[in-house]
Design an enzyme around this catalytic site. Sequence first.
Site, PDB file in Angstrom:
ATOM      1  N   LYS A  58     -11.362 -38.541 -41.286  1.00 18.46           N
ATOM      2  CA  LYS A  58     -10.209 -39.130 -41.971  1.00 18.46           C
ATOM      3  C   LYS A  58      -9.434 -38.044 -42.724  1.00 18.46           C
ATOM      4  CE  LYS A  58     -12.481 -43.597 -42.169  1.00 18.46           C
ATOM      5  NZ  LYS A  58     -13.337 -44.529 -42.916  1.00 18.46           N
ATOM      6  N   GLN A 102     -15.946 -44.713 -48.883  1.00 17.35           N
ATOM      7  CA  GLN A 102     -16.666 -44.826 -47.603  1.00 17.35           C
ATOM      8  C   GLN A 102     -17.904 -45.708 -47.816  1.00 17.35           C
ATOM      9  OE1 GLN A 102     -15.526 -43.498 -44.661  1.00 17.35           O
ATOM     10  NE2 GLN A 102     -17.173 -44.644 -43.688  1.00 17.35           N
ATOM     11  N   ASP A 125      -7.308 -48.949 -48.012  1.00 21.03           N
ATOM     12  CA  ASP A 125      -8.289 -49.355 -46.998  1.00 21.03           C
ATOM     13  C   ASP A 125      -8.406 -50.880 -46.941  1.00 21.03           C
ATOM     14  OD1 ASP A 125     -10.086 -48.610 -44.995  1.00 21.03           O
ATOM     15  OD2 ASP A 125     -11.814 -48.539 -46.344  1.00 21.03           O
TER      16      ASP A 125
END
Length: 288
Positions: A58, A102, A125
């Site tokens: 990412k 994450q 996200d």
Amino acid sequence: MSATPTAQLMDGTGLAQRIVDETAAKTTEITRRTGSSPCLATVLVGEDPASATYVRMKRARCARAGIQSRHVALPATTTTTELVDTLTGLSDDPDVHGILLQHPCGPHIDERAAFEAIAPQKDVDGVTMHSFAAMSFGLPGFVSCTPGGILRLLDAYDVDLTGKHAVVVGRSAILGKPAGMLLLAKDATVTYCHSRTRDLPTIVQEADVLIAAVGRPRLIRGEDIKPGAVVIDAGYNPGNVGDVDFDSALARARLITPVPGGVGPMAIAVLLAQTVEAAANQLGFQPQ
Ligand code: NAP
């Protein structure tokens, strides 16, 4: 003798590249006009190699789009309170425009508490309750990246969802559930399946659009796919294997995503696009 029909592949890699290129152009314009570069903070708890790889990927894509990233690596012993404090600090930091935690973070962490420490305007996200509710109500906000990528793929291939029966296999908070809500918003008739669903094959056979989001290699067999269906395989299992038995599905589906090269790159492209959108909102400049 007629040839066996073969589905058209949905090229997530190519579409994602176009989105990243557009995002890079917006990043350049924002930086030029405001003097600030869009910045994504990535937070990783522990040293799980797969999670570390995802974060590296990412950040590398961010760099290619001109987006800055700030990485926060926390030890596996980090408590929920410490993680919440870190995320609150990033939420309050004006130089950070988007935050990615994450996950999974480890069994000792209350992930929901951690996600909720992300300010909604930085939730690029799409993991907070605020983002899920806004998406479900059709209000502005950031969508969960993988479902957002799936919807962009369907749109790019002109899949008309109105009145179609969409079957979503999987109901996780970040993938199956929001994917169903986005399909519903496009006027599909949505059925959710999960581990307690009885007779999954019979329901799959009715799907005009099938979203596989389970994490079980080749769970969906080609013989259960309705001829002409659109098949989106979000599953990613060891050995680059999806949740759909790709070879047998090819002969039945009209459109199908490959694994890899389908949903995966789209999810990252949406993350980048939403980071730049967040930066534009926070910096008060909307690029063309
Ligand atoms: P998850 O949280 O483990 O959820 C899996 C879902 O599948 C659950 O809802 C579960 O049902 C359901 N399920 C499990 N076994 C089933 C079965 N035999 N029949 C029907 N449903 C079953 O996983 P996730 O995070 O949503 O991820 C799912 C897959 O997508 C994984 O392969 C993951 O690697 C992949 N993924 C890809 C991306 C990407 O960007 N490409 C992003 C995220 C995830 P219950 O709710 O009843 O337990």
